[in-house]
Write a protein that holds these residues in place. Structure first.
Motif, PDB file in Angstrom:
ATOM      1  N   LYS A   3      61.391  94.701  51.207  1.00 24.27           N
ATOM      2  CA  LYS A   3      60.240  94.928  52.094  1.00 24.27           C
ATOM      3  C   LYS A   3      60.521  96.049  53.091  1.00 24.27           C
ATOM      4  O   LYS A   3      59.629  96.453  53.826  1.00 24.27           O
ATOM      5  CB  LYS A   3      59.948  93.658  52.903  1.00 24.27           C
ATOM      6  N   HIS A   4      61.778  96.506  53.127  1.00 23.98           N
ATOM      7  CA  HIS A   4      62.147  97.459  54.178  1.00 23.98           C
ATOM      8  C   HIS A   4      61.736  98.888  53.828  1.00 23.98           C
ATOM      9  O   HIS A   4      62.568  99.739  53.551  1.00 23.98           O
ATOM     10  CB  HIS A   4      63.650  97.401  54.423  1.00 23.98           C
ATOM     11  N   ILE A   5      60.432  99.120  53.844  1.00 27.59           N
ATOM     12  CA  ILE A   5      59.900 100.449  53.554  1.00 27.59           C
ATOM     13  C   ILE A   5      59.302 100.990  54.852  1.00 27.59           C
ATOM     14  O   ILE A   5      58.366 100.397  55.409  1.00 27.59           O
ATOM     15  CB  ILE A   5      58.793 100.396  52.470  1.00 27.59           C
ATOM     16  N   TYR A   6      59.836 102.095  55.321  1.00 24.31           N
ATOM     17  CA  TYR A   6      59.394 102.679  56.600  1.00 24.31           C
ATOM     18  C   TYR A   6      59.069 104.150  56.363  1.00 24.31           C
ATOM     19  O   TYR A   6      59.717 104.805  55.560  1.00 24.31           O
ATOM     20  CB  TYR A   6      60.508 102.575  57.654  1.00 24.31           C
ATOM     21  N   SER A   7      58.061 104.646  57.092  1.00 23.39           N
ATOM     22  CA  SER A   7      57.807 106.090  56.988  1.00 23.39           C
ATOM     23  C   SER A   7      57.202 106.602  58.282  1.00 23.39           C
ATOM     24  O   SER A   7      56.831 105.822  59.175  1.00 23.39           O
ATOM     25  CB  SER A   7      56.872 106.408  55.815  1.00 23.39           C
ATOM     26  N   ALA A   8      57.073 107.921  58.356  1.00 22.77           N
ATOM     27  CA  ALA A   8      56.462 108.551  59.530  1.00 22.77           C
ATOM     28  C   ALA A   8      54.984 108.165  59.665  1.00 22.77           C
ATOM     29  O   ALA A   8      54.390 108.387  60.721  1.00 22.77           O
ATOM     30  CB  ALA A   8      56.620 110.065  59.447  1.00 22.77           C
ATOM     31  N   SER A   9      54.398 107.569  58.634  1.00 19.59           N
ATOM     32  CA  SER A   9      52.978 107.192  58.734  1.00 19.59           C
ATOM     33  C   SER A   9      52.723 106.249  59.907  1.00 19.59           C
ATOM     34  O   SER A   9      51.667 106.308  60.536  1.00 19.59           O
ATOM     35  CB  SER A   9      52.503 106.513  57.450  1.00 19.59           C
TER      36      SER A   9
END
Ligand code: MGD
Ligand code: MGD
Ligand code: SF4
Ligand code: MO
Length: 750
Positions: free
Chosen positions: A128-134
């Protein structure tokens, strides 16, 4: 030595201008705007010229780096892959896939090789550890687009070449060159608008470079936009029969909004926003009464606690005022490739879902499959099942770009393993165990996936690489593909021997089978001349809305045609056209204006809490010669006056005992910093402004030039806990800060 002229899309910002790059041997002789480019028509900004410095920057990484005895040292690609395999295997064997994570940064959105292989990499993480500048930026836009139009990337944009009134709220396109709106030469387009009798209005707490060319500028108190926008909607309901578009049968839910805005009259919100009631009414009336008009909001309104509400109310205004999906109002682009709103049955779809899972510590809902980047630190530091222990960063510098950066900086040290795919050893990547270098942008092909979906004009452009990659260098897509393959084998010991070519062939065959079923063999044959991302691009173009359908429509687009059109500025696909209701992908097949989540957010809106009188409000700022956190090592851009300065209104400067060039001390519960003062009435009294992306003084970085004038990192002052609860987007503007003159700190208390 003979010189060659190359036509090239600029990879640095969303304007995606066409460049002419003159090359002699290995040397870049000149970089100019390409007058033939169908989109930018010769426009260029100073950053493009810095591509020369970037290409030759000796600090730009050209070999992998591996941590040995605590220090990052150059290594071979084989050594680096072995270290990655061992590092990730160790973590997965002990803690499972759920302990893996990825942080994807802004430059990734400009890379065909990254974007076209990222989905598979994310899937292979099984985490689940999906991170972005969004979630430091535009997630409210995606969320509203998902709710209203059924797809995250359906972004309505102003039809600037035909409009007569443009209202810009919380954006500074003269400097940013447009965002979630590809609009090169915004300044020139505004001039043309004004020459045909039209008007630009800017609403911003700073008299920005865009405000300077506007017909009117209104200061607004930071964070008060939902009140202004709600009052404008209230005005439209109270004073006007909502515009003609609202009669369209495919719009549902309009009348559910009216009762929820009824209490937000211009009189009630005037003091909250700092804009008088008459002006608020006039703004709403002008939007409605001008024949062709649009309102556009950008990160000043998305990086707020009410970011999603703001974005929705902007769409509501565009729809109610009757110019939506009409020439001169707001329209949707129709992209030649990769746009989900052009794929599948038209007019109806699955829509979007959010909150399918929640973050472990703060219980923040997933949006677009992502967790809020402001949750990254707590997910690394909080022990327990699912704790994040191995992080991959892809063109991401969250130590400078995310809130509470000092905490994140320390948290990264706690990771069991960190891999960065980047071009610099900087504030974030210095923590990595392995850094894999991306090629120079000029060693890479260029095709934009997201930006033609939000361009002021439809087009299709492709640039080949200018230089061959250095010996041994792996392309971004090869790196991502190998990593995907590696992750897929964990927790077993990964076999690194298959070539990327063979992995790709297998993957492509599998994707073709999924997409085209019995026609897959034909697709494989028709696209056999291409490999890697180019093959995916060829498929997307050929099956896209202008495509040749693999020969069925011989005049249609395919990659070879785009390659041939490169020297003549690409292919113009015409002005934007109305696309409703066919582009909708909502379950109901209507434009679902009144999504329950948005209605609830509006219903929950309350008067803002009173500001602590001992604080001022901090807002951000972008500069023409800077790009987020990573272009400060390029001589062409770094020269000139100090840019990381705090703007302070003259009245505040006097009150606080500050003067031009003196030092100001800023503090919050999260951190403190000292910055030089620039006294300016550009900002409202009570507001201070500092650019983000600075603070290059960290030990262990390799940024020779940037570290000479490091500036300070404003994100040290920000909290990880303040975000838009709907989209997970961090609050980056309107931050209450204590501001003191540094001299006054030395004065003993009386
Ligand atoms: N306070 C405050 N904070 C902000 C903002 C703000 O307005 N105020 N803006 C926010 C916004 S909108 C954004 S998008 C984020 C941006 O924040 P990030 O997504 O972190 O992006 P950048 O700061 O641009 O850092 C880009 C990273 O990519 C690397 N890089 C550059 N080119 C390439 C390449 O070709 N390949 C690879 N692999 N790496 C590359 C750089 O070295 C750097 O490490 O910052 C956010 N942070
Ligand atoms: N030169 C340059 N260009 C860039 C970038 C860069 O760093 N430098 N970054 C790129 C990226 S990643 C992005 S996302 C885009 C961003 O593109 P824009 O959103 O156009 O960029 P900003 O200049 O940050 O504009 C935000 C504006 O919001 C105002 N603002 C702050 N708080 C509030 C508020 O509470 N209410 C209102 N109404 N306004 C407020 C600020 O004063 C500022 O003028 O720019 C892109 N282009
Ligand atoms: S505006 Fe953006 S795309 Fe155009 S030249 Fe400047 S950096 Fe490149
Ligand atoms: Mo951004």
């Amino acid at each position: 030595m003979s010189s060659t002229l190359h036509h090239r899309i600029c990879p640095l910002c969303e304007a995606s201008c066409g460049l002419q790059i003159q090359v002699e041997g290995e040397a870049i002789v000149s970089i100019k705007g390409d007058p033939a480019d169908v989109l930018s028509r010769g426009y260029i900004c100073p950053k493009a010229v810095a591509l020369k410095d970037l290409h030759s920057d000796k600090d730009r990484l050209r070999t992998p780096m591996i941590r040995r005895d605590g220090t990052l040292v150059p290594a071979s690609w084989d050594e680096a892959w072995l270290a990655i395999a061992q590092g990730l295997q160790r973590v997965v064997a002990q803690h499972g896939h759920q302990s893996l994570g990825i942080s994807i940064g802004n430059p990734a959105s400009h890379k065909l090789g990254i974007l076209s292989y990222l989905g598979k990499l994310i899937a292979a993480l099984k985490s689940k550890h999906i991170y972005s500048a969004s979630t430091l930026d535009q997630m409210p836009r995606h969320l509203c687009s998902g709710f209203l139009y059924g797809h995250w990337m359906s972004v309505p944009i102003p039809d600037i070449e035909r409009t007569q009134l443009l209202i810009v709220i919380g954006g500074n396109p003269v400097v940013s060159n447009g965002s979630m709106w590809t609009v090169p030469d915004f300044r020139g387009k505004v001039k043309a608008l004004q020459e045909r009798g039209g008007k630009l209005i800017v609403i911003d707490p700073r008299r920005t470079e865009t405000a300077a060319i506007a017909d009117q500028h209104y200061f607004i108190r930071p964070g008060s936009d939902p009140y202004l926008l709600a009052a404008m909607v209230q005005t439209l309901f109270a004073d006007h029969v909502p515009g003609t578009t609202t009669a369209e049968p495919y719009i549902s839910g309009i009348h559910e909004i009216a009762p929820l805005v009824a209490e937000w009259t211009p009189e009630r919100v005037a003091l909250i926003c700092g804009i008088d009631a008459q002006t608020i009414r006039s703004l709403a009336h002008q939007l409605c009464d001008t024949a062709r008009a649009a309102i556009y909001g950008r990160i000043g309104v998305t990086t707020q606690e009410h970011g999603t509400l703001n974005t929705w109310l902007i769409d509501v205004l565009n729809i109610l005022s009757g110019h939506f999906d009409k020439p001169g109002g707001t329209l949707f682009a129709c992209s030649a490739a990769f746009a989900s709103n052009t794929i599948g049955p038209s007019g109806k779809g699955k829509g979007v879902r959010t909150g399918r899972f929640h973050s472990r510590v703060s219980q923040a809902p997933e949006v677009m499959g992502e967790m809020p980047t402001s949750c990254l630190t707590e997910e690394i530091t909080t022990p327990g099942e699912g704790q994040l222990r191995a992080l991959i960063t892809v063109a991401s510098n969250p130590v400078l770009s995310a809130p509470a950066s000092d905490q994140l900086d320390q948290a990264l040290e706690q990771l069991d393993f960190m891999l960065s795919i980047d071009i610099y050893c900087n504030e974030t990547t210095r923590h990595a165990d392995v850094i894999l270098p991306s090629p120079s942008p000029l060693e890479d092909v260029h095709y934009d996936i997201p930006f033609p979906q939000m361009s002021y004009r439809n087009h299709a452009r492709f640039s080949p690489a200018i230089f061959a990659m250095a010996a041994g260098q792996q392309a971004d897509w090869e790196i991502l593909l190998r990593l995907t393959h590696l992750l897929g084998q964990l927790p077993q010991q990964p076999d690194l021997s298959p070539s990327t070519a063979s992995l790709d062939e297998a993957l492509f065959a599998q994707e073709a089978e999924q997409l085209f079923g019995p026609h897959a063999p034909g697709v494989l044959k028709a696209t056999a001349q291409w490999t890697g991302p180019l093959r995916k691009l060829d498929v997307a173009l050929r099956s896209g809305p202008y495509g040749d359908m693999f020969g069925q429509r011989p005049d249609g687009l395919h990659l070879r045609r785009l390659v041939e059109a490169n020297s003549t500025g690409g292919i113009d696909l015409g002005a934007l056209q109305p696309r409703l209701p066919a582009m909708l992908r909502t379950p109901s097949g209507t434009l679902e204006l009144a999504h329950p989540t948005l209605l609830s957010a509006l219903q929950a809106l309350r008067d803002p809490a009173p500001q602590d009188p001992s604080t001022m409000l901090l807002i951000g700022r972008r500069e023409v010669r800077s790009n987020n956190s990573w272009m400060h090592n390029l001589h062409t851009l770094a020269k000139g006056p100090e840019r990381c300065v705090l703007l302070v209104h003259p009245d505040d400067a006097q009150r606080l005992g500050m003067s031009e060039g003196s030092q100001a001390h800023l503090s919050t519960a999260q951190g403190e910093l000292t910055a030089p003062v620039h006294v300016s009435d550009e900002v409202m009294p009570g507001i201070v402004s500092l650019p983000h992306g600075w603070g290059h003084a960290a030990p262990g970085t390799q940024l020779g030039l940037a570290s000479q004038r490091p500036g300070v990192n404003m994100n040290r002052l920000l909290s990880t806990q303040t975000r838009d609860p709907l989209s997970g987007t961090a609050v980056l503007n309107g931050i209450p800060v204590r501001v003191k003159a540094v001299d006054s700190l030395l004065t003993p208390p009386v």
